[in-house]
Design an enzyme around this catalytic site. Structure first.
Site, PDB file in Angstrom:
ATOM      1  N   SER A 127       0.812  -1.222   0.000  1.00 58.57           N
ATOM      2  CA  SER A 127       0.000   0.000   0.000  1.00 58.57           C
ATOM      3  C   SER A 127       0.843   1.267   0.000  1.00 58.57           C
ATOM      4  CB  SER A 127      -0.881  -0.008   1.253  1.00 58.57           C
ATOM      5  OG  SER A 127      -1.439   1.267   1.469  1.00 58.57           O
ATOM      6  N   GLU A 129       0.137   3.658   1.688  1.00 62.75           N
ATOM      7  CA  GLU A 129       0.186   4.106   3.088  1.00 62.75           C
ATOM      8  C   GLU A 129       1.582   3.910   3.675  1.00 62.75           C
ATOM      9  OE1 GLU A 129      -1.949   5.176   5.887  1.00 62.75           O
ATOM     10  OE2 GLU A 129      -2.864   6.115   4.157  1.00 62.75           O
ATOM     11  N   TYR A 151      -1.692   0.189  10.693  1.00 64.80           N
ATOM     12  CA  TYR A 151      -1.959  -0.484   9.411  1.00 64.80           C
ATOM     13  C   TYR A 151      -0.736  -0.397   8.502  1.00 64.80           C
ATOM     14  CZ  TYR A 151      -3.675  -0.893   4.589  1.00 64.80           C
ATOM     15  OH  TYR A 151      -3.820  -1.233   3.257  1.00 64.80           O
ATOM     16  N   PRO A 281      -5.051  10.039  14.690  1.00 66.26           N
ATOM     17  CA  PRO A 281      -3.937  10.378  15.586  1.00 66.26           C
ATOM     18  C   PRO A 281      -2.691  10.830  14.828  1.00 66.26           C
ATOM     19  CG  PRO A 281      -4.930   8.287  16.222  1.00 66.26           C
ATOM     20  CD  PRO A 281      -5.565   8.679  14.932  1.00 66.26           C
TER      21      PRO A 281
HETATM   22  P1  NAP Z   1     -11.441  -4.777   1.631  1.00 67.98           P
HETATM   23  O1  NAP Z   1     -12.603  -4.434   0.745  1.00 67.98           O
HETATM   24  O2  NAP Z   1     -11.436  -4.250   3.019  1.00 67.98           O
HETATM   25  O3  NAP Z   1     -11.343  -6.388   1.680  1.00 67.98           O
HETATM   26  C1  NAP Z   1     -10.564  -7.030   2.643  1.00 67.98           C
HETATM   27  C2  NAP Z   1     -10.795  -8.522   2.547  1.00 67.98           C
HETATM   28  O4  NAP Z   1      -9.998  -9.208   3.532  1.00 67.98           O
HETATM   29  C3  NAP Z   1     -12.252  -8.975   2.785  1.00 67.98           C
HETATM   30  O5  NAP Z   1     -12.566  -9.994   1.860  1.00 67.98           O
HETATM   31  C4  NAP Z   1     -12.192  -9.525   4.203  1.00 67.98           C
HETATM   32  O6  NAP Z   1     -13.199 -10.477   4.470  1.00 67.98           O
HETATM   33  C5  NAP Z   1     -10.833 -10.189   4.169  1.00 67.98           C
HETATM   34  N1  NAP Z   1     -10.307 -10.525   5.508  1.00 67.98           N
HETATM   35  C6  NAP Z   1     -10.117  -9.684   6.560  1.00 67.98           C
HETATM   36  N2  NAP Z   1      -9.629 -10.362   7.616  1.00 67.98           N
HETATM   37  C7  NAP Z   1      -9.489 -11.666   7.220  1.00 67.98           C
HETATM   38  C8  NAP Z   1      -9.044 -12.838   7.861  1.00 67.98           C
HETATM   39  N3  NAP Z   1      -8.624 -12.829   9.138  1.00 67.98           N
HETATM   40  N4  NAP Z   1      -9.022 -14.010   7.156  1.00 67.98           N
HETATM   41  C9  NAP Z   1      -9.447 -14.032   5.876  1.00 67.98           C
HETATM   42  N5  NAP Z   1      -9.904 -12.943   5.217  1.00 67.98           N
HETATM   43  C10 NAP Z   1      -9.935 -11.777   5.879  1.00 67.98           C
HETATM   44  O7  NAP Z   1     -10.077  -4.339   0.945  1.00 67.98           O
HETATM   45  P2  NAP Z   1      -9.780  -3.904  -0.583  1.00 67.98           P
HETATM   46  O8  NAP Z   1     -10.036  -2.454  -0.726  1.00 67.98           O
HETATM   47  O9  NAP Z   1     -10.429  -4.880  -1.479  1.00 67.98           O
HETATM   48  O10 NAP Z   1      -8.194  -4.072  -0.613  1.00 67.98           O
HETATM   49  C11 NAP Z   1      -7.594  -5.319  -0.922  1.00 67.98           C
HETATM   50  C12 NAP Z   1      -6.185  -5.351  -0.340  1.00 67.98           C
HETATM   51  O11 NAP Z   1      -5.422  -4.292  -0.917  1.00 67.98           O
HETATM   52  C13 NAP Z   1      -6.093  -5.138   1.167  1.00 67.98           C
HETATM   53  O12 NAP Z   1      -5.005  -5.900   1.633  1.00 67.98           O
HETATM   54  C14 NAP Z   1      -5.790  -3.648   1.313  1.00 67.98           C
HETATM   55  O13 NAP Z   1      -5.117  -3.413   2.535  1.00 67.98           O
HETATM   56  C15 NAP Z   1      -4.895  -3.459   0.107  1.00 67.98           C
HETATM   57  N6  NAP Z   1      -4.879  -2.112  -0.467  1.00 67.98           N
HETATM   58  C16 NAP Z   1      -6.054  -1.504  -0.805  1.00 67.98           C
HETATM   59  C17 NAP Z   1      -6.026  -0.261  -1.408  1.00 67.98           C
HETATM   60  C18 NAP Z   1      -7.295   0.431  -1.799  1.00 67.98           C
HETATM   61  O14 NAP Z   1      -7.248   1.639  -2.050  1.00 67.98           O
HETATM   62  N7  NAP Z   1      -8.401  -0.269  -1.906  1.00 67.98           N
HETATM   63  C19 NAP Z   1      -4.790   0.355  -1.673  1.00 67.98           C
HETATM   64  C20 NAP Z   1      -3.622  -0.306  -1.340  1.00 67.98           C
HETATM   65  C21 NAP Z   1      -3.669  -1.556  -0.745  1.00 67.98           C
HETATM   66  P3  NAP Z   1     -14.670 -10.041   5.014  1.00 67.98           P
HETATM   67  O15 NAP Z   1     -15.486  -9.750   3.778  1.00 67.98           O
HETATM   68  O16 NAP Z   1     -15.112 -11.233   5.754  1.00 67.98           O
HETATM   69  O17 NAP Z   1     -14.503  -8.819   5.877  1.00 67.98           O
HETATM   70  O1  G4F Z   2     -10.667   6.704   2.479  1.00 62.45           O
HETATM   71  P1  G4F Z   2      -9.684   6.601   3.590  1.00 62.45           P
HETATM   72  O2  G4F Z   2     -10.150   5.973   4.849  1.00 62.45           O
HETATM   73  O3  G4F Z   2      -8.432   5.841   2.981  1.00 62.45           O
HETATM   74  P2  G4F Z   2      -6.873   5.767   3.423  1.00 62.45           P
HETATM   75  O4  G4F Z   2      -6.707   6.033   4.864  1.00 62.45           O
HETATM   76  O5  G4F Z   2      -6.111   6.618   2.469  1.00 62.45           O
HETATM   77  O6  G4F Z   2      -6.555   4.225   3.171  1.00 62.45           O
HETATM   78  C1  G4F Z   2      -6.994   3.545   1.991  1.00 62.45           C
HETATM   79  O7  G4F Z   2      -5.995   3.650   1.003  1.00 62.45           O
HETATM   80  C2  G4F Z   2      -4.753   2.995   1.339  1.00 62.45           C
HETATM   81  C3  G4F Z   2      -3.799   3.239   0.159  1.00 62.45           C
HETATM   82  O8  G4F Z   2      -3.164   4.476   0.331  1.00 62.45           O
HETATM   83  C4  G4F Z   2      -5.018   1.522   1.554  1.00 62.45           C
HETATM   84  F1  G4F Z   2      -3.842   0.873   1.819  1.00 62.45           F
HETATM   85  C5  G4F Z   2      -5.998   1.352   2.711  1.00 62.45           C
HETATM   86  O9  G4F Z   2      -6.289  -0.036   2.865  1.00 62.45           O
HETATM   87  C6  G4F Z   2      -7.285   2.087   2.359  1.00 62.45           C
HETATM   88  O10 G4F Z   2      -7.873   1.450   1.254  1.00 62.45           O
HETATM   89  O11 G4F Z   2      -9.125   8.054   3.955  1.00 62.45           O
HETATM   90  C7  G4F Z   2      -8.610   8.916   2.992  1.00 62.45           C
HETATM   91  C8  G4F Z   2      -8.384  10.285   3.605  1.00 62.45           C
HETATM   92  C9  G4F Z   2      -7.621  10.258   4.937  1.00 62.45           C
HETATM   93  O12 G4F Z   2      -6.654  11.279   4.932  1.00 62.45           O
HETATM   94  C10 G4F Z   2      -8.695  10.584   5.971  1.00 62.45           C
HETATM   95  O13 G4F Z   2      -8.206  11.260   7.132  1.00 62.45           O
HETATM   96  O14 G4F Z   2      -9.635  10.886   3.877  1.00 62.45           O
HETATM   97  C11 G4F Z   2      -9.582  11.501   5.147  1.00 62.45           C
HETATM   98  N1  G4F Z   2     -10.952  11.631   5.663  1.00 62.45           N
HETATM   99  C12 G4F Z   2     -11.580  12.805   5.928  1.00 62.45           C
HETATM  100  N2  G4F Z   2     -12.804  12.570   6.409  1.00 62.45           N
HETATM  101  C13 G4F Z   2     -11.779  10.625   5.977  1.00 62.45           C
HETATM  102  C14 G4F Z   2     -12.953  11.222   6.440  1.00 62.45           C
HETATM  103  N3  G4F Z   2     -11.633   9.281   5.877  1.00 62.45           N
HETATM  104  C15 G4F Z   2     -12.682   8.513   6.253  1.00 62.45           C
HETATM  105  N4  G4F Z   2     -12.574   7.167   6.114  1.00 62.45           N
HETATM  106  N5  G4F Z   2     -13.864   9.036   6.728  1.00 62.45           N
HETATM  107  C16 G4F Z   2     -14.040  10.397   6.847  1.00 62.45           C
HETATM  108  O15 G4F Z   2     -15.101  10.850   7.270  1.00 62.45           O
END
Ligand code: NAP
Ligand code: G4F
Length: 323
Positions: A127, A129, A151, A281
């Protein structure tokens, strides 16, 4: 027929990746954790019309035995490790769980593959992040990491363990350092979906305000459908490497919010409030990726722009609420 095994198949990326791999002719096996709500857990897969075309098996990242048995039984050619506790804000509330699932869980999956199917190609969902308090703008594969949340620290451990398994055991293991990617299937707790879902509710007269935290944070947002293709491309390379996947464009939460209100024909200032309780935080203030390596070596470029992404997500939320 090639076999792909996906952890996290019930999440956003797991659903789009399933759709993509089925389109490529793969047999798709997905690991889902046992849930008392198993009737609704496949909702995203159903939404894309792929639920009945894949095989779902029960397993958990905290249980090595279950993962080994699944890898032994299905003998995948490619393993896409997507499962994680993926919500950054929750990682301060549940840091140990996040370390266990998001960090150590990746090692457990790497071990299962090393034990039962070491020739399988492995994808780790790293990520942006991990760049956290960014040391350079834009961020590329050579930018130093500076994680700012439990995370991100857990993801960094998983990232380096993937590199380590590649270097120690010769596994074809790649990390995709993906920047934020969104879609109508994004979890409702993430900011883009919180915005489109709430604006849809405002549009339909179901609420009269939207409360957000830090609206100045900047993200590089792309479309999940584009990003899952990059995962697959990484595993088609002769040599496993790590890649940044991003659009190269950064925008504030306010910018995204305005796009959605504009698309709904509403004035943002009339509805948005902020609440300090939603601040984190420690914040990641700015993410902007440089995906030049992916363009050069994978031939990958982001296709969907922010305006189209916002409009698609809003339209999907309005449709869902209507019906
Ligand atoms: P997501 O929608 O939150 O999906 C997470 C998945 O992990 C769900 O299928 C969840 O199952 C499963 N899971 C959680 N805990 C588990 C456990 N203990 N055993 C087995 N399965 C478990 O995430 P996403 O947005 O699709 O992202 C996919 C991956 O890419 C994640 O690793 C995320 O951290 C990473 N990532 C995402 C982004 C982004 O912007 N989306 C960017 C960079 C990296 P349940 O349905 O049961 O909850
Ligand atoms: O949508 P967010 O919660 O995503 P964040 O923290 O960037 O993380 C996501 O992207 C990562 C890749 O860079 C993944 F690895 C991770 O698994 C996840 O998919 O927050 C985005 C931004 C943050 O700066 C947060 O402080 O939006 C700001 N924000 C402002 N108001 C909020 C809110 N975020 C959330 N979730 N809810 C709010 O009301």
């Amino acid at each position: 027929m090639k076999v792909a095994l996906i952890t996290g198949i019930t999440g956003q990326d797991g659903a789009y990746l399933s759709e993509f791999l089925l389109g490529k002719g793969y047999r798709v096996i997905g690991i889902m954790r046992r849930s008392a709500s198993s009737d609704v857990i496949g909702e995203r897969l159903r939404w894309l019309g792929v639920l009945d075309k894949i095989t779902l098996v029960e397993g958990n990242l905290t249980d090595l035995g279950s993962l080994v048995r699944i890898v032994q039984e299905y003998r995948p050619d490619e393993v896409y490790h997507l499962a994680a506790q993926s919500f950054v804000a929750t990682s301060w509330q549940q840091p140990s769980l996040t370390g266990l699932v998001t960090g150590l869980g990746a090692v457990t999956m790497l071990e299962a593959v090393r034990i039962a199917r070491p020739q399988a190609r492995f994808y780790q969902a790293s990520s942006s992040e991990m760049f956290g308090k960014v040391q350079a703008v834009p961020q590329s594969e050579t930018t130093p990491f500076y994680p700012r949340s439990p995370y991100a620290a857990a993801k960094l451990y998983a990232h380096w363990m993937t590199v380590n398994y590649r270097e120690s055991f010769g596994m074809h293991a790649s990390s995709g350092i993906l920047f934020n990617h969104e879609s109508p299937l994004r979890g409702i707790e993430f900011v883009t979906r919180r915005i489109t879902h709430t604006v849809a509710r405002i549009k339909l007269g179901l609420t009269d305000h939207l409360t957000l935290g830090n609206m100045m944070a900047k993200r590089d947002w792309g479309h999940a459908r584009d990003y899952v293709e990059a995962m697959w491309l990484m595993l088609q390379q002769d040599i496993a490497e790590d890649y940044v996947i991003a659009t190269g464009r950064t925008a504030t939460v306010t910018d995204f919010c305005r796009l959605v209100f504009d698309a709904a024909d509403l004035v943002m200032e009339d509805y948005v409030r902020t609440d300090p309780a939603l601040l984190r935080p420690a914040e990641v203030e700015l993410l902007q990726g440089d995906a030049a390596k992916a363009a050069r070596q994978l031939g990958w470029n982001a296709r969907v722009g922010l305006e189209d992404l916002a409009a698609e997500m809003l339209a999907a939320d309005i449709n869902r609420l209507r019906g």
